[in-house]
Design a protein around this motif. Structure first.
Motif, short mmCIF file in Angstrom:
data_model
loop_
_atom_site.label_atom_id
_atom_site.label_comp_id
_atom_site.label_asym_id
_atom_site.label_seq_id
_atom_site.Cartn_x
_atom_site.Cartn_y
_atom_site.Cartn_z
N THR A 274 0.83 -1.21 0.00
CA THR A 274 0.00 0.00 0.00
C THR A 274 0.86 1.25 0.00
O THR A 274 0.60 2.20 -0.74
N TRP A 275 1.92 1.29 0.82
CA TRP A 275 2.70 2.53 0.81
C TRP A 275 3.55 2.65 -0.45
O TRP A 275 3.85 3.76 -0.88
N SER A 280 -4.39 -0.52 -1.57
CA SER A 280 -4.51 -1.71 -0.74
C SER A 280 -5.29 -2.74 -1.54
O SER A 280 -6.29 -2.44 -2.15
N THR B 69 -1.51 4.34 5.44
CA THR B 69 -1.91 3.04 4.87
C THR B 69 -3.39 2.81 5.09
O THR B 69 -4.10 2.34 4.18
N ARG B 72 -5.38 4.92 2.71
CA ARG B 72 -5.37 4.38 1.34
C ARG B 72 -6.30 3.16 1.24
O ARG B 72 -6.93 2.93 0.21
N MET B 73 -6.34 2.38 2.32
CA MET B 73 -7.21 1.22 2.33
C MET B 73 -8.68 1.65 2.30
O MET B 73 -9.52 1.02 1.66
N LEU B 74 -8.97 2.76 2.96
CA LEU B 74 -10.36 3.23 3.07
C LEU B 74 -10.87 3.84 1.77
O LEU B 74 -12.06 3.81 1.50
N SER B 114 1.43 7.86 -2.92
CA SER B 114 2.22 6.77 -2.37
C SER B 114 3.57 7.32 -1.92
O SER B 114 3.94 8.46 -2.25
#
Lengths: 389, 566
Positions: A274-275, A280, B69, B72-74, B114
């Motif tokens: 993800t980073w 993700s 992180t 970004r997942m959300l 990112s």
């Protein structure tokens, strides 16, 4: 010597291991995963040693470089438990225009989708252990994380950390069988078939919303919790159950505290991917830049990372399968190519995320058996790929 | 190799240069003090007509750690949409550019880039060092690994304390200051950080007990200590163990109308100890006016002027979509109802702190958002001394760091600011003093605020200036009437003496990541008492918390650069 155990999402960092020759044995710990993990590593090491000498990362990479370079589609997947290997996997996927895709459990995939839709209220294990007066278990997560009860659930929280007045923590499990090790007088089990879980949770949510009771009594039980924590097994949550659980936790937090605690095995690769990519979930570098892949499909070539023999094997797919890491004899036989590499947290040091995703622990090098790491092999492959480009 | 930067107008507040025409010489990654013979020069850049400054430093930007992180997942749909919108049509993307063992590629850009993209965007704007202000101890390894994967810039972090059960327990028990000092020194050293941040002191912890508000002088529901006491004891510890950076304070009542009173109480609570109030725009709200929301900027500026122990950064709001990410779960939870899109993540973390992620869109026609924007600019313009107010958007909370050039233009160009003011909600414009503030920042002010002052405040002795021996981080701009364009695309950026950006575009890589850190002394006689408290608190063990220099270099892949304590 003290170690961080790499064999389950708990990543116990209090493990004492003893060297017996070139093998390691956990000392004074009753954990079948740790014992099986170290035994599996020892057995595979012995088998490989009898077959041939270890080979270097460069030799291993060269043996598959043409195959990787010539593949029309490449998927890098598996159980990647350390940051060093995860970085190398993502970078190789980027260099090759491939896909990097954590091997996630049914529950992890369902929960990831639910969070993408609605978000979540969650916590890490220490919060659960120190605060929660009530714990709900969906399925039996202690089967996959054997020291869960001993380390985080059995000791009742004490003031001042404990939230609420209840002196002894109570438990509720929803699943097909009772969970061993929980105290009988404070433990309620409700038999639930996997497919019915979402219905019970939805009913409880509805009852809580209007302040009524539900037929299973779950809402009543929850209404009496001050800080409840929820855990689940890797197979417990289907998409409906995960979505309902997220909604239920939101409902509970209007007037009290309730948190979901993930115990996933894919957190390290998920975090690093993800980073590095910005996304993700499965990431596709096929167009050059990373893009989120809605559904990962079999590729012509799969490079499967198997950190230790007892990790879950790859699914049966029509793909050319290269296994990198340490496989058991069955997987080694099944693979089209098997490249032995060291075990993170045994053969080399790195860092790892615990299954609850926020806590990042050190993995220590415990033995020097001369094995290359998977990251070194992936790095060599990337160099060869770059040269060929 | 000896590089000559010839004839630029140099702005270096440390040497009192304000547009002085100078030649600079770079050798082995450092600035040379003497003037070499012309024959010694290997490469010469004619910078006549150009503006030359040290590399810029961002002292508060959320670019590492698990919260990005989680965000970004959300928000995959927003990130993917942002990427599609910003990718220039027809631009060949390729499979990435090799960068010192890593890779850079284009990816989701905008408000949550990112790590590789963030490093690239920063260096392309002339920034060479950035500091992650919220490193959770249990997540420090991951945070440093993500920062190490943010290429082209130096990084560092502030460890979060003040909501952890270990510290609150010590304060409840009334332990002596020396034990607090030993604890703070251990945590800074163990996590390889350069400073200490406190976020809503005690409030994140209180939220775990279902308390939804905690003001500066309210006692914690269980530990009994007040946020004011937490701030005072931590600020004293930071001073006494000699950290260059004062206690970095995210105050109580983030975003709440009327929180100016909490901010002023926080300053008083520090009791004269040095504190840095961060993203103070979010803590400068009165509750006057028909909508119960007004500007407290003038009061903050007055307090800064009257309290020399206080510095601030602004946390400017910029209009558009972003995501708010903060350890302040108490107030992030309150904001979940305003989430845009309507989803959020709230996380209690390891008896240390928490993390709240709430997406949000600031709209210039919405009264509160428009006034937030104006309050930020008022703060910049009302604090007279540019060495005590710092340029931040609290990336990504107020807006992405990529809006800095626009923000600089708002500060330097009065007419541009007036035009922007005319476009916001008219009641907000009327409620603000902005139209009456004629001040325009000068290039010297910008060099102070973004170079010299943050370096001083962080104790980075050889960064942020162009004196002999300084690290050769140098940014060169072509003057332009459009100040935003000037600051968005430097003509040259040298990092550690190497030309990495030319005409706003990356042209080369750098070899290794660098983590700025400090090593305060730890009283060895107190370690066993600390160990007992760690064990009782139930979080990570002291042993697992500690990141050695060797681990940082060999596993996390960043080289520690250790700065002296005071």
């Amino acid at each position: 010597m003290l170690a961080t155990c790499p064999f389950c999402p708990l990543r116990c960092d209090d493990l004492v291991v003893r060297a017996e020759g070139t093998h390691l044995v956990p000392h004074e710990v009753d954990c079948p995963r740790a014992h099986a993990g170290f035994a599996g590593v020892a057995a595979e090491s012995a088998r490989l040693s009898s077959l041939a000498a270890w080979r270097t990362a460069s030799v291993l990479a060269e043996s598959i470089a043409d195959r990787v370079a010539g593949a029309a589609s490449l998927r890098i997947s598996g159980t990647i438990i350390d940051i060093t290997t995860a970085r190398a996997a993502v970078r190789l996927a980027a260099a090759c225009g491939g896909v990097v895709d954590a091997a996630e459990s049914v529950s992890s995939a369902a929960m990831r989708r639910a969070i993408e839709r609605e978000g979540v209220v969650a916590a890490t294990l220490a919060e659960l252990s120190q605060r929660a007066d009530s714990v709900v278990l969906l399925g039996d997560p202690s089967d996959e994380c054997p020291r869960l009860v001993e380390r985080f659930l059995a000791p009742s929280p004490a003031p001042p950390a404990r939230v609420g007045e209840r002196a002894r923590r109570r438990f509720l499990s929803l699943g097909e069988s009772r969970i061993a090790g929980l105290p009988g007088e404070r433990y309620t089990h409700i038999e639930v078939a996997r497919g019915d879980l979402h219905r019970l949770l939805a009913e409880a949510r509805g009852a809580l919303r209007v302040g009524k009771t539900d037929s299973s009594g779950i809402a009543t039980w929850l209404a009496d919790a001050t800080y409840s924590g929820w855990l689940w097994s890797s197979e417990a949550l289907d998409p409906l159950a995960a979505g309902t659980l997220v909604g239920l936790s939101t409902e509970l937090n209007r007037e009290r505290r309730a948190v979901l605690v993930s115990l996933a095995s894919d957190t390290t690769l998920r975090s690093v991917s993800t980073w590095l990519s910005g996304f993700s979930g499965p990431v596709d570098f096929g167009s050059g830049a990373p893009q989120l892949l809605e559904n990962s499909t079999p590729a012509e070539l799969t490079l499967w990372l198997q950190p230790y023999p007892t990790a879950p094997p790859p699914p049966l797919e029509d793909t050319f399968l290269i296994v990198l890491g340490m496989a058991d004899a069955e997987l080694a036989e099944r693979a089209d190519v098997y490249l032995p590499a060291g075990v993170p947290g045994v053969d080399f040091a790195s860092s790892t995320y615990r299954g609850d995703a926020a806590v990042c622990l050190p993995l220590h090098a415990l033995l020097d058996r001369g094995l290359p790491s998977a990251a070194e092999v992936l790095g060599e492959l990337q160099l060869r790929r770059t040269d060929r480009c | 190799m000896l590089i000559e930067l010839a004839g630029g107008a140099v702005y270096d507040p440390r040497q009192n240069w304000a547009g002085d025409i100078r030649n600079l010489y770079i050798e082995d990654g450092r600035l040379r003090g003497d003037v070499p013979q012309p024959s010694e020069v290997d490469v010469r850049y004619d910078l006549s007509g150009h503006v030359v400054m040290a590399g810029a430093i961002d002292l508060h930007t959320h670019i590492g750690g698990g919260k990005t992180t989680i965000a970004r997942m959300l928000l995959p749909e927003l990130l993917a949409a942002g990427y599609r919108a910003e990718r220039p049509r027809g631009e060949a993307v390729g499979h990435g550019v090799q960068q010192g063992g890593g890779l850079l590629w284009n990816g989701p850009d905008g408000f949550l880039p990112s790590a590789p993209v963030a490093g690239r965007r920063y260096i392309e704007m002339g920034y060479t060092a950035c500091f992650e202000p919220a490193v959770l101890p249990s997540n420090a390894r991951g945070a440093h690994a993500e920062l190490a994967d943010t290429p082209l810039i130096d990084t560092g972090g502030y460890v979060i304390l003040g909501n952890d059960d270990v510290l609150l327990g010590m304060l409840r028990d009334g332990v002596e200051q020396s034990l607090i000092n030993a604890y703070v020194a251990f945590m800074v050293t163990a996590t390889q950080c350069i400073g200490v941040k406190v976020v809503n002191a005690g409030g994140i912890n209180a939220f775990k007990y279902n308390q939804r508000m905690l003001d500066v002088d309210d006692p914690h529901p269980t530990y009994g200590v007040t946020p004011g006491e937490v701030i005072r004891r931590l600020a004293r510890a930071v001073e006494e163990i000699g950290l260059p950076h004062p206690l970095h304070v995210h105050g109580s009542n983030l975003g709440v109308a009327g929180n100016i009173e909490s901010t002023l109480k926080t300053i008083r609570a520090a009791d004269g100890h040095r504190i840095h109030l961060t993203h103070v725009q979010f803590h400068s709200y009165g509750k006057e006016g028909p909508l119960g929301f007004s500007s407290g900027a003038e009061q903050v500026a007055k307090a800064v002027a009257e309290n020399p122990n206080v510095t601030i950064d602004v946390g400017q709001v910029m209009f558009g979509q972003t995501v708010t990410i903060s350890a302040d779960t108490m107030h992030q939870f309150q904001g979940t109802g305003r989430a845009t899109p309507r989803k959020s993540v709230i996380l209690d973390i390891e008896c240390e702190a928490g993390c709240g992620v709430v997406p949000f869109r600031y709209r210039h026609r919405r009264y509160v958002n428009a006034l937030q924007w104006a309050i930020g600019l008022e703060l910049f313009l009302m604090v007279d001394d540019p060495s005590r107010v710092f340029l931040t958007t609290d990336h990504p909370n107020g807006g992405p760091f990529t809006t800095y050039p626009h923000l600089i233009r708002l500060l330097m160009d009065r007419s541009f600011r007036a035009t922007a003011l005319a476009e916001i909600h008219s009641d907000a414009a009327a409620a603000s003093q902005l139209s009456g503030l004629d001040r325009q920042y000068t290039l010297r002010d910008i060099a102070t605020m973004t170079r010299a002052a943050p370096a001083d405040l962080l104790g980075l002795g050889d960064l942020g200036h162009l004196s002999a021996g300084a690290v050769a981080d140098v940014t060169v701009y072509r003057p332009d009437d459009d100040i935003e364009a000037m600051f968005a695309r430097p003509t040259h950026v040298f990092r550690r003496g190497k030309l990495v950006v030319r005409d706003g575009r990356l042209v080369d890589s750098v070899d290794a990541a660098i983590t700025h850190t400090v090593r305060p002394a730890i009283d060895p006689g107190l370690q066993s008492r600390l160990a007992e408290r760690f064990a009782a608190a139930g979080g990570m063990s002291m042993r697992s918390l500690r990141i050695s220099d060797d681990e940082l270099a060999s596993s996390i892949l960043s080289r520690p650069e250790i700065h002296p304590c005071r």
